[in-house]
Design a protein around this motif. Structure first.
Motif, PDB file in Angstrom:
ATOM      1  N   ASP A  11      35.570  35.479  43.523  1.00 36.57           N
ATOM      2  CA  ASP A  11      35.642  36.913  43.243  1.00 36.57           C
ATOM      3  C   ASP A  11      34.338  37.366  42.606  1.00 36.57           C
ATOM      4  O   ASP A  11      33.979  36.917  41.514  1.00 36.57           O
ATOM      5  CB  ASP A  11      36.819  37.208  42.302  1.00 36.57           C
ATOM      6  CG  ASP A  11      36.892  38.684  41.918  1.00 36.57           C
ATOM      7  OD1 ASP A  11      36.509  39.522  42.750  1.00 36.57           O
ATOM      8  OD2 ASP A  11      37.339  38.984  40.789  1.00 36.57           O
ATOM      9  N   GLY A  67      36.656  37.672  47.703  1.00 40.41           N
ATOM     10  CA  GLY A  67      36.830  39.096  47.451  1.00 40.41           C
ATOM     11  C   GLY A  67      35.611  39.603  46.709  1.00 40.41           C
ATOM     12  O   GLY A  67      34.964  38.855  45.984  1.00 40.41           O
ATOM     13  N   THR A  68      35.289  40.874  46.885  1.00 39.21           N
ATOM     14  CA  THR A  68      34.039  41.358  46.325  1.00 39.21           C
ATOM     15  C   THR A  68      34.114  42.846  46.008  1.00 39.21           C
ATOM     16  O   THR A  68      34.867  43.597  46.651  1.00 39.21           O
ATOM     17  CB  THR A  68      32.876  41.107  47.310  1.00 39.21           C
ATOM     18  OG1 THR A  68      31.696  41.704  46.801  1.00 39.21           O
ATOM     19  CG2 THR A  68      33.178  41.678  48.679  1.00 39.21           C
ATOM     20  N   GLY A 264      38.814  42.861  45.227  1.00 42.95           N
ATOM     21  CA  GLY A 264      38.963  42.070  44.011  1.00 42.95           C
ATOM     22  C   GLY A 264      40.190  42.442  43.221  1.00 42.95           C
ATOM     23  O   GLY A 264      41.035  41.589  42.890  1.00 42.95           O
ATOM     24  N   SER A 488      41.898  37.094  39.457  1.00 40.66           N
ATOM     25  CA  SER A 488      41.776  37.644  40.813  1.00 40.66           C
ATOM     26  C   SER A 488      41.424  36.556  41.818  1.00 40.66           C
ATOM     27  O   SER A 488      41.939  36.545  42.943  1.00 40.66           O
ATOM     28  CB  SER A 488      40.724  38.755  40.844  1.00 40.66           C
ATOM     29  OG  SER A 488      41.179  39.897  40.166  1.00 40.66           O
ATOM     30  N   ALA A 489      40.542  35.637  41.429  1.00 34.79           N
ATOM     31  CA  ALA A 489      40.163  34.540  42.334  1.00 34.79           C
ATOM     32  C   ALA A 489      41.369  33.653  42.634  1.00 34.79           C
ATOM     33  O   ALA A 489      41.542  33.180  43.768  1.00 34.79           O
ATOM     34  CB  ALA A 489      39.029  33.720  41.724  1.00 34.79           C
TER      35      ALA A 489
END
Length: 691
Positions: A11, A67-68, A264, A488-489
Motif C-alpha cells: 500500500d 493499492g496506491t 488504499g 490496508s496492505a
C-alpha cells in the motif's frame, strides 16, 4: 510458473509505503518512506525487507496485490497528461457548468475545482444519439479524421470521448476510437461507454476525463513497477486493489486507472470487515488514519457500505458537493485531511487549523529531521508523550523532540501565547474533533447511532487517536488488530477478485419488461465475470445483482439488492416490494400512487470470501508485564499523567492493562486513555473497553 501460496500486499500512502508478506499463516511487515519521484523504489525496498524477515527470495512470491494513492494524488495535484475531450456538439462545457447546484447557498465567494481539461482542449463532433439509443444525427467518419489530425498536431497524449446518451448506444464512441487507433495509435483513448456507462452527462463525462487524464501516468508507473519486479526475479502475477473493495488484473488497472482512486482506503475497509466477521459484529465504525488522511467507513452486517459516485479534490473543507464527482463503484467513506503528517497553522480568527496540507514523507514532520519546520500532528503526539522518540517505526526513524517543540512554538505558541505542550494539546484536540465531527455527520447521513457501534482502528496514526475519538463519540469498545499499522496492505490480502459492471437503462414499473431485464442482467453478468476470469480462470465466481430505483420525479435513486432468483425471473410486484422496503427503512414511509423508475442496473462478479474463525473472546485475566512508565498528557482531563508502558509482543492472551497506558509495537502505538482498559484477545487484537 511455479505455484506458491506466499502473498505480498503493498500500500503506497502519502507518507509511508506499507508492505506485508504472508507465509504459512505468518505475517512479516515493514513501513518505508514513500519515494514520490519513483514510487516503485519504496516497494522494492520494502519487499526485500520482508522477504529477508521471512527467509525467502522475491522469486518465491506467488502473488502480489497492490493499492496506491497515486491516481488520487494525480487528480488532486493536477499532474496528469495533456488530455483532450471529444464530445457532442453543444455539450463542450458540461464539465465546467457542473450541475449548477450550490453546496453552500449563501457563500458569495464559492470556490469550485477547475475542470481537469480547459475549454481550449475540448472538441465537438456533429452527432446525436437520442434518449432511447436511436441515432438522430449520424457521425461522419471524415469529420472525425479531421479532428484526429488536429489533436495529433496539438501534441495530446490522451483523449477522453464522452458523447450524449452513449451508455445506450456506443457506436459513435467506438467509431471515434477506431479512427484514433488507425491514425494515432500512440494516443491513449478512453470512452465513457466503457469507463462509466451511466446516465447523467456531468458525472459520466467527468469520470471518463479523469480516466484519460491519469491513464498515461498510471500505465507508465505500472509498467515500470512490473519491470522492476521482474528484475528482482519476481515471476508471479501482479494485481491491483480497486475502489470497490476487490482485486483486478494489472492490465485492467492500466486501462481503467480511475477505478484505482481510493484503492488504499478500500483495502482498509476490507480489513475492518474481516475483523468484524471474526468478532461477529454487525455495527462497526472503521477508522483508518495514516500520514495524510483519515478515513471513516460504516460496516454493517460485516459488509462495507458502497456507493456508485464519490468526490475527489474537494475545495470547501471537505464538504460534499465541492469536489469532482467520479461515477464508479466505490466503498462509501468520508475522508478528511487529518493524518500524522497534517500541518497546523493559526488562521485569521486566531484559531488552530489542521490540514488538509500534509508534510508527507518529504520533508515529513519537523521531528523527522528532514527539513520540516512546520508542526504536524506527529510533532504534537511526540510532545504529548504518545510516541517514544527512540522507537518510532521500529527504531528505524529517530524523532527529535526539540524540533517538534520549536515548530509548535514558532507556528502556534508565539501567535497564541502558548508553550509547546499547550500548543500540542490544542492541535491534537482540533484534529480529534475534526475527525469526530466527520464521523457524526457520516452517521447522521446514514441514519445511524454511533453509540451502538464498535470502532476498529488501523493505520499508523489511528491507534494513537482512536481512544480519544471513542470518548468524544460515546463509543464503548475499540478493537486494534494485529498489524494495525499496515492494515490496508493486510486488507488487500483479504479482498476477493471482483468487478462490477453497470449500465443505465431507464424503465418504469408500469412499463416493466421481464425479457429485456433478463437479457440486460445476463449481459452485465457476462461482462463482470470476464474481468474476474482474467485474474483467476479457475475460481468459483458469485454474482451479486443490484438495481437503482426511485419514485417518478425524484432526482436520485436508492440501491435495491436482488437475489439470483429475483434477477433471473424478474417480476414487477417483487421489484416494487423490495424498493418500498428499502425506501421505508430510509425515509419512514412509502409514497402512494406514484410510479417507480429504475435507472441503473449493476452486477458484481466476485470470488467467495473465505470463512473466518469466530474469536472466543476473553475477559481480563492477569495484568500485563510492564516495561516502565512515561509521562503522557491526557486531553480528557487536561493534565499530564504517568502512563504504563507495555510491549504488545510480550502480552499474553487475556492480559490486561489499565489506562492511562501506551502499548508499543514496531509500526504504531496504542494509546489507552485513563477512562479505558485494554485486554489482549486470542487472535492478537487489543480490546479497549470502558472501565
Amino acid at each position: 510458473m511455479r505455484e506458491s501460496r506466499i502473498r505480498l500486499g503493498v500500500d503506497i500512502g502519502g507518507t509511508f509505503t506499507d508492505v506485508v508478506l504472508e507465509k504459512d499463516g505468518q505475517q512479516f511487515s515493514t513501513k518505508v518512506l514513500t519515494t514520490y519521484v519513483a514510487p516503485e523504489n519504496a516497494i522494492i525496498d520494502g519487499m526485500q525487507q520482508v522477504c529477508d524477515k521471512a527467509g525467502i527470495k522475491p522469486a518465491d512470491l506467488g502473488q502480489i496485490i497492490h493499492g496506491t494513492t497515486l491516481a488520487t494524488n494525480a487528480l488532486i495535484e493536477r499532474r496528469g497528461a495533456k488530455t483532450a475531450l471529444v464530445t457532442t456538439q453543444g455539450f463542450r462545457d458540461v464539465i465546467e457548468m457542473r450541475t449548477e447546484s450550490r453546496f453552500e447557498q449563501y457563500d458569495l465567494n464559492l470556490s469550485l475545482p477547475e475542470p481537469l481539461i480547459p475549454r481550449q482542449q475540448r472538441f465537438t463532433v456533429s452527432e446525436r444519439i437520442g434518449a432511447q439509443g436511436e441515432v438522430l444525427i449520424e457521425l461522419v467518419k471524415s469529420e472525425v479524421e479531421k479532428l484526429v489530425d488536429h489533436i495529433i498536431d496539438g501534441g495530446f497524449e490522451s483523449v477522453a470521448v464522452g458523447l450524449l446518451h452513449s451508455y445506450l448506444n456506443d457506436s459513435h464512441e467506438q467509431l471515434i476510437r477506431d479512427v484514433f487507433q488507425q491514425k494515432a495509435p500512440d494516443i491513449m483513448v478512453s470512452i465513457s461507454s466503457e469507463v462509466s456507462p451511466q446516465m447523467r452527462e456531468y458525472e459520466r463525462f467527468n469520470t471518463v476525463v479523469a480516466n484519460a487524464y491519469i491513464k498515461p501516468l498510471m500505465k507508465s508507473y505500472l509498467g515500470r513497477l512490473e519491470g522492476r519486479l521482474r528484475e528482482q526475479g519476481v515471476e508471479c502475477a501482479i494485481f491491483l486493489m480497486h475502489s470497490g473493495g476487490g482485486i483486478i488484473s494489472i492490465e485492467s488497472a492500466a486501462d481503467f486507472p480511475v477505478r484505482l482512486v481510493e484503492s488504499g482506503p478500500a483495502g482498509g475497509a476490507v480489513f475492518a470487515a474481516n475483523i468484524a466477521a471474526r468478532y461477529d459484529l454487525d455495527k462497526v465504525l472503521s477508522f483508518d488514519m495514516g500520514g495524510t488522511t483519515a478515513k471513516i467507513c460504516l460496516i454493517n452486517d460485516k459488509t462495507p457500505k458502497t456507493s456508485r459516485v464519490f468526490e475527489v479534490a474537494r475545495t470547501y473543507r471537505f464538504k460534499k458537493g465541492s469536489g469532482m464527482p467520479i461515477s464508479i463503484p466505490v466503498i462509501d467513506m468520508v475522508e478528511i485531511g487529518a493524518g500524522g503528517g497534517s500541518l497546523a497553522h493559526v488562521d485569521s480568527m486566531r484559531q488552530i487549523r489542521v490540514g488538509p496540507e500534509s508534510a508527507g514523507s518529504e520533508p515529513g514532520p519537523a521531528c523527522f529531521g528532514r527539513g520540516g519546520t512546520r508542526p504536524a500532528v506527529t510533532d504534537a503526539d511526540l510532545t504529548l508523550g504518545k510516541l517514544d522518540p527512540n522507537n518510532f517505526a521500529g527504531g528505524t526513524i529517530k524523532l527529535d523532540e526539540g524540533s517538534s517543540a520549536s515548530a509548535l512554538v514558532n507556528e502556534l505558541g508565539n501567535k497564541l501565547e502558548m508553550d509547546a505542550l499547550t500548543a500540542a494539546y490544542g492541535l491534537v484536540e482540533v484534529v480529534d474533533e475534526n475527525m469526530a465531527n466527520a464521523a457524526r455527520v457520516h452517521a447522521v447521513e446514514n441514519g445511524e447511532d454511533l453509540a451502538e457501534y464498535t470502532m476498529i482502528a488501523f493505520g499508523g496514526a489511528a491507534p494513537l487517536h482512536a481512544g480519544r475519538l471513542c470518548e468524544k463519540l460515546g463509543i464503548k469498545r475499540l478493537l486494534v488488530p494485529t498489524g494495525a499499522g499496515v492494515g490496508s496492505a493486510i486488507g488487500f490480502l483479504r479482498a476477493p477478485f471482483s468487478f462490477e459492471a453497470n449500465r443505465s437503462v431507464f424503465m418504469t414499473l408500469s412499463d416493466f419488461s421481464s425479457q429485456q431485464i433478463g437479457q440486460l442482467l445476463t449481459d452485465l453478468e457476462n461482462e463482470a465475470t470476464s474481468f474476474v476470469r482474467s485474474c483467476d480462470d479457475q475460481a468459483e465466481i458469485l454474482s451479486e445483482f443490484k438495481v437503482y430505483m426511485r419514485y417518478s420525479g425524484q432526482g436520485w435513486e436508492i440501491p435495491v439488492a436482488l437475489t439470483v432468483e429475483q434477477a433471473m425471473a424478474p417480476d414487477s410486484e417483487e421489484f416494487k416490494r423490495l424498493f418500498e422496503a428499502e425506501y421505508v427503512s430510509l425515509f419512514g414511509r412509502p409514497v402512494d400512487g406514484m410510479d417507480i423508475e429504475i435507472t441503473v442496473w449493476a452486477v458484481n462478479a466476485t470470488t467467495p470470501t473465505p470463512a473466518v474463525d469466530r474469536v472466543h473472546e476473553l475477559e481480563q485475566g492477569c495484568e500485563a508485564r510492564s516495561s516502565g512508565t512515561r509521562p503522557m498528557f491526557d486531553p480528557a482531563i487536561g493534565q499530564t499523567v504517568e502512563a504504563e508502558v507495555a510491549l504488545r509482543m510480550n502480552m499474553h492472551d487475556g492480559d490486561f492493562v489499565n489506562g492511562p497506558a501506551a502499548i508499543t509495537e514496531d509500526e504504531t502505538t496504542v494509546i489507552v486513555p485513563s477512562s479505558r482498559l485494554v485486554i489482549k484477545q486470542p487472535d492478537g487484537c487489543l480490546d479497549v473497553i470502558s472501565k
